[in-house]
Design an enzyme around this catalytic site. Structure first.
Site, PDB file in Angstrom:
ATOM      1  N   GLU A  67      37.146  36.701  33.753  1.00  0.00           N
ATOM      2  CA  GLU A  67      37.984  37.857  33.417  1.00  0.00           C
ATOM      3  C   GLU A  67      39.321  37.645  34.110  1.00  0.00           C
ATOM      4  O   GLU A  67      39.413  37.807  35.328  1.00  0.00           O
ATOM      5  CB  GLU A  67      37.318  39.150  33.902  1.00  0.00           C
ATOM      6  N   LEU A  68      40.342  37.288  33.343  1.00  0.00           N
ATOM      7  CA  LEU A  68      41.590  36.837  33.964  1.00  0.00           C
ATOM      8  C   LEU A  68      42.755  37.777  33.657  1.00  0.00           C
ATOM      9  O   LEU A  68      42.545  38.922  33.291  1.00  0.00           O
ATOM     10  CB  LEU A  68      41.872  35.406  33.507  1.00  0.00           C
ATOM     11  N   LYS A 124      31.516  37.362  46.439  1.00  0.00           N
ATOM     12  CA  LYS A 124      32.644  37.100  47.355  1.00  0.00           C
ATOM     13  C   LYS A 124      33.800  37.991  46.886  1.00  0.00           C
ATOM     14  O   LYS A 124      34.510  37.669  45.936  1.00  0.00           O
ATOM     15  CB  LYS A 124      33.036  35.617  47.268  1.00  0.00           C
ATOM     16  N   GLU A 131      52.674  37.165  34.058  1.00  0.00           N
ATOM     17  CA  GLU A 131      52.079  38.391  34.604  1.00  0.00           C
ATOM     18  C   GLU A 131      52.726  38.732  35.950  1.00  0.00           C
ATOM     19  O   GLU A 131      52.737  37.924  36.869  1.00  0.00           O
ATOM     20  CB  GLU A 131      50.570  38.186  34.810  1.00  0.00           C
ATOM     21  N   CYS A 165      44.856  44.286  35.137  1.00  0.00           N
ATOM     22  CA  CYS A 165      44.887  43.152  34.218  1.00  0.00           C
ATOM     23  C   CYS A 165      45.384  43.589  32.860  1.00  0.00           C
ATOM     24  O   CYS A 165      46.008  42.826  32.138  1.00  0.00           O
ATOM     25  CB  CYS A 165      43.495  42.546  34.104  1.00  0.00           C
TER      26      CYS A 165
HETATM   27  P1  NAD Z   1      43.244  35.852  42.700  1.00  0.00           P
HETATM   28  O1  NAD Z   1      42.989  34.898  41.587  1.00  0.00           O
HETATM   29  O2  NAD Z   1      44.295  35.535  43.676  1.00  0.00           O
HETATM   30  O3  NAD Z   1      41.904  36.080  43.554  1.00  0.00           O
HETATM   31  C1  NAD Z   1      40.711  36.510  42.946  1.00  0.00           C
HETATM   32  C2  NAD Z   1      39.533  36.079  43.805  1.00  0.00           C
HETATM   33  O4  NAD Z   1      39.449  34.655  43.787  1.00  0.00           O
HETATM   34  C3  NAD Z   1      39.640  36.487  45.263  1.00  0.00           C
HETATM   35  O5  NAD Z   1      38.363  36.892  45.734  1.00  0.00           O
HETATM   36  C4  NAD Z   1      40.074  35.202  45.937  1.00  0.00           C
HETATM   37  O6  NAD Z   1      39.699  35.126  47.302  1.00  0.00           O
HETATM   38  C5  NAD Z   1      39.323  34.180  45.117  1.00  0.00           C
HETATM   39  N1  NAD Z   1      39.861  32.809  45.154  1.00  0.00           N
HETATM   40  C6  NAD Z   1      41.143  32.431  45.319  1.00  0.00           C
HETATM   41  N2  NAD Z   1      41.231  31.081  45.294  1.00  0.00           N
HETATM   42  C7  NAD Z   1      39.988  30.602  45.105  1.00  0.00           C
HETATM   43  C8  NAD Z   1      39.417  29.300  44.991  1.00  0.00           C
HETATM   44  N3  NAD Z   1      40.182  28.200  45.069  1.00  0.00           N
HETATM   45  N4  NAD Z   1      38.091  29.180  44.783  1.00  0.00           N
HETATM   46  C9  NAD Z   1      37.309  30.279  44.681  1.00  0.00           C
HETATM   47  N5  NAD Z   1      37.776  31.537  44.802  1.00  0.00           N
HETATM   48  C10 NAD Z   1      39.108  31.702  45.000  1.00  0.00           C
HETATM   49  O7  NAD Z   1      43.504  37.277  41.999  1.00  0.00           O
HETATM   50  P2  NAD Z   1      43.893  38.664  42.695  1.00  0.00           P
HETATM   51  O8  NAD Z   1      45.300  38.621  43.169  1.00  0.00           O
HETATM   52  O9  NAD Z   1      42.827  39.063  43.637  1.00  0.00           O
HETATM   53  O10 NAD Z   1      43.792  39.652  41.443  1.00  0.00           O
HETATM   54  C11 NAD Z   1      44.820  39.820  40.515  1.00  0.00           C
HETATM   55  C12 NAD Z   1      44.510  39.039  39.252  1.00  0.00           C
HETATM   56  O11 NAD Z   1      43.236  39.434  38.741  1.00  0.00           O
HETATM   57  C13 NAD Z   1      45.509  39.359  38.149  1.00  0.00           C
HETATM   58  O12 NAD Z   1      45.825  38.167  37.472  1.00  0.00           O
HETATM   59  C14 NAD Z   1      44.731  40.292  37.243  1.00  0.00           C
HETATM   60  O13 NAD Z   1      45.179  40.320  35.920  1.00  0.00           O
HETATM   61  C15 NAD Z   1      43.339  39.740  37.358  1.00  0.00           C
HETATM   62  N6  NAD Z   1      42.343  40.749  36.973  1.00  0.00           N
HETATM   63  C16 NAD Z   1      41.648  40.581  35.807  1.00  0.00           C
HETATM   64  C17 NAD Z   1      40.744  41.552  35.387  1.00  0.00           C
HETATM   65  C18 NAD Z   1      39.986  41.420  34.100  1.00  0.00           C
HETATM   66  O14 NAD Z   1      38.979  42.106  33.933  1.00  0.00           O
HETATM   67  N7  NAD Z   1      40.402  40.589  33.164  1.00  0.00           N
HETATM   68  C19 NAD Z   1      40.548  42.685  36.180  1.00  0.00           C
HETATM   69  C20 NAD Z   1      41.283  42.813  37.358  1.00  0.00           C
HETATM   70  C21 NAD Z   1      42.170  41.836  37.759  1.00  0.00           C
END
Ligand code: NAD
Length: 492
Positions: free
Chosen positions: A250-251, A175, A384, A284
């Site tokens: 991975e957050l 997804k 962040e 990230c």
């Molecule tokens: P997000 O958490 O808003 O969304 C990530 C994914 O989760 C999306 O596909 C979204 O649709 C889904 N999602 C949202 N709510 C959900 C729920 N309740 N249940 C299941 N899925 C759900 O993050 P974003 O804005 O897309 O990305 C930015 C974040 O990602 C930043 O915090 C960044 O640091 C992190 N990130 C981490 C890494 C890593 O490798 N550690 C890499 C890239 C980005």
């Protein structure tokens, strides 16, 4: 405008509810495509396809070597489509074409690396203390994997999650982010050309709170591998716990980029600037806290400000552009809010802090922003932002650099700039993070584990150990001599 469908069981399938999401090009700030807003029925179809692929289809009985050959062909197909896929990613997330081209190319290397590992997954024969008994372990695929990904690097995440999962013998439902699903939907279809059996990879798009959450709760999903924010990660972790599902997370991060007085200051300044303003800070691993030794703080900060002033904003497809727009309107608003918060906290906005409008299309731009006078307890230092905002913080010595570096809820990465190898090793040991970059920043390898501590995640991607996220160990205890045991035997 183009319309894209879900990829389920080896074919494109329209969303069952006929509901769609507009995909916005952040450089032009206009809708350019639409993707499915999937629902429970679509989730059920995708998971059923993955489950069937693992239990009945050719994937279920294929040898590990044959799986590896298919993964290798996936890399070939990906390489043959780099430009097309990279352009789709730029339209969706606004990052530089040069970067997305590089990422797509490098993700083919991920597929090849895990292709080679597929038939090197081994169980073992374990010496045990019981007579005439043999102990063995077998490595088995964990089951249907759910991969949920963020918007900033879609096909990199696709590879990071799906390549090791498939090498392990799993089938996947992916997804992608609702902000950047197109390249994943397109690439999934290309895996069929590589000979991947139907149902092994399924991609369904939609909102996280709808289809994402439905998939997390699905009883036939065994493992969830997630990339996204810590807030969403915590939500998914809690839901997974109710079903006792395995998770890899991975957050986010708030990484310290630490510069000592004995560093190569020219290289460190470039590392500081590219570490936060690359990808407009939407990474990230962004080095969003620049920790500078007090003895060089004003001179070094000036160097960073001067370099930053020369950053060229513009069209992400123009090779001369160094920084593109923010990926979506909500994120744009959030970055501006944080700039306001920092000012209200008393941080000094030394550069930027605005959303330039007039000259740059309709794009969602924010100028590279540097705050000085920041203390580590401020929200701008602790939370962040995920945008082009740098906080400069001073420190006296190694002990204080470690104290400030670790005084944060996250633990993803850190940069250390020094010519003293002893100091480099001491810092590496004491920083509570998953990755330390020494005299470099924001560099990755498919062979080197990557992941976070604390609120930055659980588990590791890249390298051999990533495959373990997708494997279960089964033990066999085999008696080679018949013994007729009575009910009152004492287990030995
Ligand atoms: P997000 O958490 O808003 O969304 C990530 C994914 O989760 C999306 O596909 C979204 O649709 C889904 N999602 C949202 N709510 C959900 C729920 N309740 N249940 C299941 N899925 C759900 O993050 P974003 O804005 O897309 O990305 C930015 C974040 O990602 C930043 O915090 C960044 O640091 C992190 N990130 C981490 C890494 C890593 O490798 N550690 C890499 C890239 C980005």
């Amino acid at each position: 405008m183009q319309t894209y469908s879900n990829w389920i069981n080896g074919t494109f399938v329209e969303p069952s509810s006929s509901a769609w999401i507009d995909s916005v090009d952040p450089y032009r700030n206009e809708v350019w495509a639409r993707i499915p807003a999937s629902n429970q029925t679509d989730a059920d179809r995708a998971v059923a396809a993955a489950k069937a692929a693992m239990t009945k289809g050719p994937w279920a009985t294929m040898t590990a070597s044959a799986r590896g050959r298919i993964l290798s062909k996936i890399a070939d197909v990906l390489e043959a489509n780099i430009e097309r896929l990279a352009i789709l990613e730029v339209r969706d997330n606004g990052k530089l074409l040069a970067e997305m081209r590089g990422q797509v190319k490098y993700s083919a290397d991920y597929w090849r690396y895990y292709a080679g590992l597929a038939d090197k997954i081994e169980g073992s024969v374990v010496p045990i203390e019981k007579a005439d008994t043999i102990g063995m372990t077998f490595k088995e695929p964990v089951g249907v994997v759910l991969a949920i990904t963020a918007w900033n690097s879609p096909l990199t995440f696709f590879a990071l999650k799906c390549a090791p999962a498939l090498a392990a013998g799993c089938a996947v439902v992916l997804k992608p982010s609702e902000f950047s699903s197109v390249s994943s939907l397109e690439f999934a279809a290309l895996t069929k050309e590589a000979g991947l059996p139907d149902g092994v990879i399924n991609v369904v798009s939609g909102y996280g709170a709808d289809i994402g959450s439905t998939l997390v709760e699905h009883p036939d999903v065994a493992q969830i591998t997630f990339t996204g924010s810590d807030q969403t990660g915590a939500h998914i972790y809690a839901a997974a716990a109710r079903h006792m599902k395995r998770v890899a997370m991975e957050l986010g991060g708030k990484s310290p980029n630490i510069v000592f007085e004995d560093a190569d200051l020219e290289a460190a300044a470039h590392g500081a600037v590219s570490g936060i303003f690359g990808a407009a800070g939407q990474m990230c691993t962004a080095g969003s806290r620049l920790l500078v030794q007090n003895s060089i703080r004003s001179e070094f900060t000036q160097k960073v400000v001067d370099l930053t002033k020369s950053i060229k904003l513009g069209d992400p497809t123009d090779p001369a552009t160094q920084m593109g727009p923010i990926s979506n309107a909500a994120q744009h608003r959030k970055v501006l809010d944080y700039i306001g918060i920092a000012k209200a906290e008393g941080a000094v906005c030394t550069l930027g802090g605005v959303a330039p409008e007039s000259t740059l299309s309709n794009g969602l731009f924010i100028s590279p922003t540097i705050f000085t006078g920041v203390t580590n307890d401020m929200r701008i230092a602790q939370e962040e932002v995920f945008g082009p905002v740098l906080s400069v913080i001073g420190f006296e010595d190694e002990a204080e650099a470690i104290q400030i570096g670790n005084d944060i809820a996250f633990g993803l990465a850190a940069g250390v700039w020094t010519k003293d190898i002893g100091r480099m090793m001491r810092m590496t040991k004491d920083l509570n993070v998953g990755t330390v970059w020494g005299n470099t920043y924001r560099s990755y390898s498919y062979t080197l584990p990557f992941g976070g501590r604390k609120r930055s995640g659980i588990g590791r991607e890249n390298g051999i150990e990533s495959i373990n996220e997708f494997l279960e160990t089964k033990s066999l205890m085999l008696s080679v001599r018949t013994v007729n045991r009575k009910p009152n035997f004492v287990p030995d």
